[in-house]
Write a protein that holds these residues in place. Structure first.
Motif, short mmCIF file in Angstrom:
data_model
loop_
_atom_site.label_atom_id
_atom_site.label_comp_id
_atom_site.label_asym_id
_atom_site.label_seq_id
_atom_site.Cartn_x
_atom_site.Cartn_y
_atom_site.Cartn_z
N ILE A 44 34.33 -16.11 67.13
CA ILE A 44 33.95 -15.08 66.14
C ILE A 44 35.23 -14.50 65.54
N LYS A 45 35.32 -14.55 64.24
CA LYS A 45 36.56 -14.15 63.58
C LYS A 45 36.26 -13.42 62.29
N LEU A 46 37.04 -12.35 62.01
CA LEU A 46 36.89 -11.62 60.75
C LEU A 46 37.65 -12.37 59.66
N VAL A 47 37.00 -12.57 58.51
CA VAL A 47 37.68 -13.29 57.42
C VAL A 47 37.78 -12.37 56.20
N PRO A 48 38.78 -12.63 55.33
CA PRO A 48 39.02 -11.72 54.20
C PRO A 48 38.18 -11.99 52.97
N SER A 49 37.38 -13.04 52.98
CA SER A 49 36.59 -13.36 51.78
C SER A 49 35.19 -13.79 52.18
N PRO A 50 34.17 -13.36 51.42
CA PRO A 50 32.80 -13.81 51.73
C PRO A 50 32.64 -15.32 51.58
N ARG A 51 33.48 -15.94 50.77
CA ARG A 51 33.36 -17.38 50.56
C ARG A 51 33.77 -18.17 51.80
N GLN A 52 34.48 -17.52 52.72
CA GLN A 52 34.88 -18.19 53.97
C GLN A 52 33.92 -17.86 55.11
N ALA A 53 32.93 -17.00 54.86
CA ALA A 53 32.13 -16.44 55.95
C ALA A 53 30.86 -17.23 56.22
N ASP A 54 30.42 -17.14 57.48
CA ASP A 54 29.10 -17.64 57.88
C ASP A 54 28.11 -16.48 57.99
N ALA A 55 28.65 -15.27 58.21
CA ALA A 55 27.79 -14.12 58.44
C ALA A 55 28.36 -12.88 57.76
N LEU A 56 27.45 -11.99 57.36
CA LEU A 56 27.85 -10.69 56.82
C LEU A 56 27.55 -9.62 57.86
N LEU A 57 28.54 -8.78 58.15
CA LEU A 57 28.32 -7.60 59.00
C LEU A 57 28.29 -6.42 58.05
N VAL A 58 27.15 -5.76 57.92
CA VAL A 58 27.04 -4.67 56.94
C VAL A 58 26.87 -3.35 57.67
N THR A 59 27.69 -2.37 57.28
CA THR A 59 27.59 -1.02 57.85
C THR A 59 27.24 -0.03 56.76
N GLY A 60 26.47 0.98 57.15
CA GLY A 60 26.17 2.08 56.24
C GLY A 60 24.86 1.92 55.50
N PRO A 61 24.33 3.05 55.02
CA PRO A 61 23.16 2.98 54.14
C PRO A 61 23.63 2.38 52.82
N VAL A 62 22.71 1.81 52.06
CA VAL A 62 23.13 1.21 50.78
C VAL A 62 23.05 2.26 49.69
N THR A 63 24.21 2.62 49.17
CA THR A 63 24.22 3.58 48.06
C THR A 63 23.84 2.86 46.77
N ARG A 64 23.41 3.62 45.78
CA ARG A 64 23.05 3.00 44.49
C ARG A 64 24.25 2.29 43.89
N GLN A 65 25.45 2.84 44.09
CA GLN A 65 26.65 2.23 43.54
C GLN A 65 26.99 0.92 44.25
N ALA A 66 26.69 0.83 45.56
CA ALA A 66 27.11 -0.34 46.34
C ALA A 66 26.09 -1.48 46.28
N ALA A 67 24.88 -1.22 45.80
CA ALA A 67 23.80 -2.21 45.90
C ALA A 67 24.14 -3.52 45.18
N LEU A 68 24.61 -3.42 43.95
CA LEU A 68 24.91 -4.64 43.19
C LEU A 68 26.07 -5.40 43.82
N ARG A 69 27.07 -4.66 44.30
CA ARG A 69 28.22 -5.29 44.96
C ARG A 69 27.77 -6.04 46.20
N LEU A 70 26.86 -5.40 46.98
CA LEU A 70 26.35 -6.05 48.19
C LEU A 70 25.62 -7.33 47.83
N ARG A 71 24.82 -7.28 46.78
CA ARG A 71 24.07 -8.47 46.34
C ARG A 71 25.03 -9.60 45.94
N ARG A 72 26.09 -9.24 45.24
CA ARG A 72 27.07 -10.25 44.80
C ARG A 72 27.81 -10.84 46.00
#
Ligand code: SF4
Length: 149
Positions: A44-72
């Motif tokens: 298990i390793k932290l990577v600097p880009s989503p393109r290198q990842a197998d999994a997303l670890l998401v913390t926090g409630p989803v703010t309206r500002q962060a929703a589109l970024r999270l989707r991308r």
């Protein structure tokens, strides 16, 4: 899904996203990934880009500002991918669930495979959740119908 055996044998690379957390969950995520717990022994390793990842670890409630970024970010992770919601806020919106600026938990925006509750969850709980995720690949937990009488 042909890559799945490769993923299980080799490693699970994770990308961490904060969608509005108070940072306590993030500190626990960092703690879980530090040499003290040594999750790299499981691959298990932290990577600097989503393109290198197998999994997303998401913390926090989803703010309206962060929703589109999270989707991308979610769309940038190659298939097969899994999403792990870390902390009460990521699971349900937590204490912010009815705030004007909060959409709710992570599953309001992207599909979630593993929920790790806690405010914040301990590093051991986060590691347990990731271990569960490893077993889940390539299976997604089926949605169960709950009948309340
Ligand atoms: S679950 Fe608790 S510790 Fe984690 S982001 Fe929400 S308020 Fe902060």
């Amino acid at each position: 899904m042909k890559k799945v055996p490769y993923l299980i044998k080799k490693s699970l690379w994770v990308y961490h996203v904060n969608t509005g957390a108070c940072n306590a969950c993030d500190i626990e995520v960092v703690d879980a990934l530090m040499p003290y717990h040594d999750v790299e022994r499981f691959g298990i390793k932290l990577v600097p880009s989503p393109r290198q990842a197998d999994a997303l670890l998401v913390t926090g409630p989803v703010t309206r500002q962060a929703a589109l970024r999270l989707r991308r970010v979610y769309e940038a992770v190659p298939e097969p991918k899994i999403v792990i919601a870390v902390g009460n806020c990521a699971c349900t919106g937590g204490i912010w669930y009815d705030s004007y600026s909060i959409l709710g938990g992570v599953d309001k925006v992207i599909p979630v495979d593993i929920y790790i509750p806690g405010c914040p969850p301990k590093p051991q709980a986060i590691i347990y959740g990731i271990a569960q995720a490893l077993k889940l690949i390539p299976y997604r937990r089926p949605t169960k119908e709950i009948h309340v009488e």
